[in-house]
Design a protein around this motif. Sequence first.
Motif, PDB file in Angstrom:
ATOM      1  N   ILE A   1      -7.736   2.198  -1.850  1.00 30.79           N
ATOM      2  CA  ILE A   1      -7.263   0.807  -1.819  1.00 30.79           C
ATOM      3  C   ILE A   1      -8.209  -0.024  -0.964  1.00 30.79           C
ATOM      4  CG2 ILE A   1      -5.346  -0.710  -1.221  1.00 30.79           C
ATOM      5  CD1 ILE A   1      -3.518   1.792  -1.373  1.00 30.79           C
TER       6      ILE A   1
ATOM      7  N   ALA B   1       9.640  -1.388   6.985  1.00 34.56           N
ATOM      8  CA  ALA B   1       8.537  -1.056   6.058  1.00 34.56           C
ATOM      9  C   ALA B   1       8.273   0.438   5.903  1.00 34.56           C
ATOM     10  CB  ALA B   1       7.250  -1.734   6.528  1.00 34.56           C
ATOM     11  N   TYR B   2       8.642   1.254   6.896  1.00 31.67           N
ATOM     12  CA  TYR B   2       8.149   2.637   6.884  1.00 31.67           C
ATOM     13  C   TYR B   2       8.569   3.407   5.638  1.00 31.67           C
ATOM     14  CZ  TYR B   2      12.607   4.902   8.034  1.00 31.67           C
ATOM     15  OH  TYR B   2      13.883   5.380   7.987  1.00 31.67           O
TER      16      TYR B   2
ATOM     17  N   PRO C   1      -1.164   9.044  -4.938  1.00 36.73           N
ATOM     18  CA  PRO C   1      -1.482   9.453  -3.555  1.00 36.73           C
ATOM     19  C   PRO C   1      -2.966   9.385  -3.215  1.00 36.73           C
ATOM     20  CG  PRO C   1       0.082  10.977  -4.557  1.00 36.73           C
ATOM     21  CD  PRO C   1      -0.407  10.071  -5.653  1.00 36.73           C
TER      22      PRO C   1
ATOM     23  N   TYR D   1       8.732   2.640   2.678  1.00 40.82           N
ATOM     24  CA  TYR D   1       7.929   2.430   1.473  1.00 40.82           C
ATOM     25  C   TYR D   1       6.734   3.387   1.420  1.00 40.82           C
ATOM     26  CZ  TYR D   1      10.592  -1.849   0.749  1.00 40.82           C
ATOM     27  OH  TYR D   1      11.599  -2.746   0.531  1.00 40.82           O
ATOM     28  N   PHE D   2       6.447   4.069   2.513  1.00 39.80           N
ATOM     29  CA  PHE D   2       5.282   4.970   2.544  1.00 39.80           C
ATOM     30  C   PHE D   2       5.680   6.367   2.082  1.00 39.80           C
ATOM     31  CE2 PHE D   2       3.755   1.400   4.803  1.00 39.80           C
ATOM     32  CZ  PHE D   2       2.399   1.406   4.586  1.00 39.80           C
ATOM     33  N   PRO D   3       4.693   7.145   1.653  1.00 33.53           N
ATOM     34  CA  PRO D   3       5.007   8.477   1.127  1.00 33.53           C
ATOM     35  C   PRO D   3       5.637   9.384   2.181  1.00 33.53           C
ATOM     36  CG  PRO D   3       2.767   7.822   0.504  1.00 33.53           C
ATOM     37  CD  PRO D   3       3.261   6.812   1.498  1.00 33.53           C
ATOM     38  N   ALA D   4       6.467  10.281   1.722  1.00 35.61           N
ATOM     39  CA  ALA D   4       7.005  11.310   2.612  1.00 35.61           C
ATOM     40  C   ALA D   4       5.841  12.061   3.245  1.00 35.61           C
ATOM     41  CB  ALA D   4       7.898  12.263   1.824  1.00 35.61           C
TER      42      ALA D   4
ATOM     43  N   ALA E   1      -5.067   7.084  -4.261  1.00 31.87           N
ATOM     44  CA  ALA E   1      -5.607   5.743  -4.511  1.00 31.87           C
ATOM     45  C   ALA E   1      -6.606   5.368  -3.427  1.00 31.87           C
ATOM     46  CB  ALA E   1      -4.469   4.717  -4.533  1.00 31.87           C
TER      47      ALA E   1
ATOM     48  N   LYS F   1       0.828  -1.209   0.000  1.00 31.15           N
ATOM     49  CA  LYS F   1       0.000   0.000   0.000  1.00 31.15           C
ATOM     50  C   LYS F   1       0.859   1.255   0.000  1.00 31.15           C
ATOM     51  CE  LYS F   1      -3.806  -2.448   2.082  1.00 31.15           C
ATOM     52  NZ  LYS F   1      -4.519  -2.782   3.333  1.00 31.15           N
ATOM     53  N   GLY F   2       1.963   1.224   0.728  1.00 30.44           N
ATOM     54  CA  GLY F   2       2.868   2.360   0.712  1.00 30.44           C
ATOM     55  C   GLY F   2       3.367   2.645  -0.700  1.00 30.44           C
ATOM     56  N   ARG F   3       3.796   1.608  -1.392  1.00 25.99           N
ATOM     57  CA  ARG F   3       4.331   1.809  -2.739  1.00 25.99           C
ATOM     58  C   ARG F   3       3.253   2.254  -3.716  1.00 25.99           C
ATOM     59  NH1 ARG F   3       9.596  -1.601  -4.210  1.00 25.99           N
ATOM     60  NH2 ARG F   3       9.863   0.298  -5.420  1.00 25.99           N
TER      61      ARG F   3
ATOM     62  N   LEU G   1       0.678   4.199  -2.819  1.00 26.18           N
ATOM     63  CA  LEU G   1       0.391   5.599  -2.483  1.00 26.18           C
ATOM     64  C   LEU G   1       1.507   6.544  -2.919  1.00 26.18           C
ATOM     65  CD1 LEU G   1      -1.178   5.042   1.042  1.00 26.18           C
ATOM     66  CD2 LEU G   1      -2.384   5.777  -1.044  1.00 26.18           C
ATOM     67  N   VAL G   2       2.743   6.068  -2.938  1.00 27.02           N
ATOM     68  CA  VAL G   2       3.839   6.918  -3.393  1.00 27.02           C
ATOM     69  C   VAL G   2       3.602   7.346  -4.846  1.00 27.02           C
ATOM     70  CG1 VAL G   2       6.278   6.859  -4.066  1.00 27.02           C
ATOM     71  CG2 VAL G   2       5.598   6.114  -1.780  1.00 27.02           C
TER      72      VAL G   2
ATOM     73  N   ILE H   1      -3.926   3.551   6.812  1.00 29.61           N
ATOM     74  CA  ILE H   1      -3.511   2.231   6.314  1.00 29.61           C
ATOM     75  C   ILE H   1      -3.158   1.351   7.518  1.00 29.61           C
ATOM     76  CG2 ILE H   1      -1.755   1.003   4.973  1.00 29.61           C
ATOM     77  CD1 ILE H   1      -3.482   2.720   3.197  1.00 29.61           C
TER      78      ILE H   1
ATOM     79  N   ASN I   1      -5.873   9.430   5.376  1.00 30.12           N
ATOM     80  CA  ASN I   1      -5.765   8.178   4.623  1.00 30.12           C
ATOM     81  C   ASN I   1      -5.109   7.185   5.581  1.00 30.12           C
ATOM     82  OD1 ASN I   1      -5.561   6.174   2.764  1.00 30.12           O
ATOM     83  ND2 ASN I   1      -4.494   7.390   1.225  1.00 30.12           N
TER      84      ASN I   1
END
Lengths: 243, 243, 243
Positions: free
Chosen positions: B14, C36-37, B10, C39-42, B12, B2-4, B6-7, C15, C13
């Motif tokens: 899900i 994992a962190y 943004p 992989y999430f958006p800045a 999405a 999900k992180g990838r 949203l990157v 997750i 949002n």
Amino acid sequence: MKGRILVRLPNANIIDVTHDVSVYWPAEAGFWLKRAYHYFPAGTLHLAIVDPGVGTSRGIVAVKVPGHTFLAPDNGLLAPIVASQPAAVIHRVEIDAVIQKFGLSHPSATFHGRDIFAPLGAEIASGRATLADLGPQVRDIVPSPVADPVESGGHVTGVIIAIDHFGNLISNIDERLIRSLSNPVVQIGEHRLRLRRTYGDAAVGELLALVNSFGVVEIAQTQGSAAAALRMSRGQSIRVSQS
Amino acid sequence: MKGRILVRLPNANIIDVTHDVSVYWPAEAGFWLKRAYHYFPAGTLHLAIVDPGVGTSRGIVAVKVPGHTFLAPDNGLLAPIVASQPAAVIHRVEIDAVIQKFGLSHPSATFHGRDIFAPLGAEIASGRATLADLGPQVRDIVPSPVADPVESGGHVTGVIIAIDHFGNLISNIDERLIRSLSNPVVQIGEHRLRLRRTYGDAAVGELLALVNSFGVVEIAQTQGSAAAALRMSRGQSIRVSQS
Amino acid sequence: MKGRILVRLPNANIIDVTHDVSVYWPAEAGFWLKRAYHYFPAGTLHLAIVDPGVGTSRGIVAVKVPGHTFLAPDNGLLAPIVASQPAAVIHRVEIDAVIQKFGLSHPSATFHGRDIFAPLGAEIASGRATLADLGPQVRDIVPSPVADPVESGGHVTGVIIAIDHFGNLISNIDERLIRSLSNPVVQIGEHRLRLRRTYGDAAVGELLALVNSFGVVEIAQTQGSAAAALRMSRGQSIRVSQS
């Protein structure tokens, strides 16, 4: 269900409160819903579907309290909310009529969550439908399958109504019912437990009782599962008395 | 994953359809996907990853049917959708090329869901990539690991392909296949069951068969788990015949 | 928790990264979070709550690294992130002060996730609060409950720190620690396993070791559960050495 909600309400913000409830006993879902709904934003539409009678003659009810609307099978699930909210307005859903009115074509006999509740919920949450559009206002709903706690002779007797992710055994005894006891003792099976404030106040592996974060008496095991340790489940009797 | 997503996308939306499927047998995920995808809004991109061959030479396929796009390992998962949709367009993903083209730097050998499927899904869902950008159109995909039901001598024989949250045993026998039987009887193990309409039409604890809300023959136990009661699992043979 | 977040940040949002972690041992949650962190958006705010000390004198810490902010009990959960990020800034949350400042009326003693972490997280994610608003910057946090792997005499010894949905046994031994071994062998219990590249490189049912997609040594069983096959759990010792 989520797909059908999004088709009718593309910007719906859908939150799963829990799927980890007893699937054939609406009492647990009703407990969590009543104790959790008010944490959600005003305007939330709550779908609550524990529905062993799906496809039979059981009804569907919609309930409105200030800020929140609920849609559920009429099997006692919403009874705790109605009982706690004098302002609750109840509507009985006219199932055949709403199937026509809202285009719920050919609902299955076994999954009304997807075929009726989800699209109706989207219609209400979107503001396109009001409860009056679903059916007439009524005065009564089916009562809860679990009796309220009984106060008698200085005792309060209730039942374990929910078990959480940690194995905590959660009763339906609200702290208001035991407030008059200066030194309450909780009895469950052979165990007699004094009330603590939090889990860390007992030793690791110790059983304890406390008033939990939902305002009811709970049996826990510090860093363990009370449900596993006691081999007890929902429906188990629990009593609080003066020590 | 999900992180990838949203990157790269943004906003999405899900939705988790399910994580409760057999993890090494793509047939169950393929069943749910085929029977559920059309409830989602047009424009949905479906990621379906049951991927025991991750990091080996197994391929990745993208499939487009009207309104919906799918991305999955080429291991039979999408075969039911392709088989049911004459208009399905299939593209074989050129993995090395898309890694370069979409900047999927250094994908791991064991988690393509996160390293390849998630970012590619975001590129497709955002509209920045089309299936043609992923690789050439092809005519065939790997077939399902489960054979279609067989009709022979008035019988229809299939398998249990999914088990749901309630322990219902769900077969791959579509109701169309048994429509010609005026009085169908379902046989599973030693049990012979007549078709009912819904769970509440049998007594609590009774085994029953019905055509479920996904249009296939199912074995259930009223207010219980047929999977637990029968100690049966996915792959179990099931037969429907004239009584 | 999600309700309370949405009340303060309606367009949040949210997750769920995982609920399938050891509930009384912050090491597993800390492992997943650290791996994992990124992989999430800045701009992501990460709430991480494994909190056996809830309601006791345990503290709460907020940590900021470039692009990401974390809020967790001060029980070692965030130690791996702080250890890996020289730029990490740590603030100790002044619990009584933030209860006042942010209107967190009457937090329970047993569910700070809902009553403190969720609303504080919303205040930070919304940009209305900075870490300095929560409490003073400090230099240290409580260390991880799990020691770092030990390198000695050509061996690297660590522990199983996580078990995933597939039953893979995931260690805290980073691939950097074994890079100097030309022919590494992984020992767990009585088993000695050579490193493979992916699950499909071993036969179905075979045990194998590999460097997984999170960059650490893992024990798996092809198309099976290593945790079930080996009857091993978190905390189990594991050693990598030259063959």
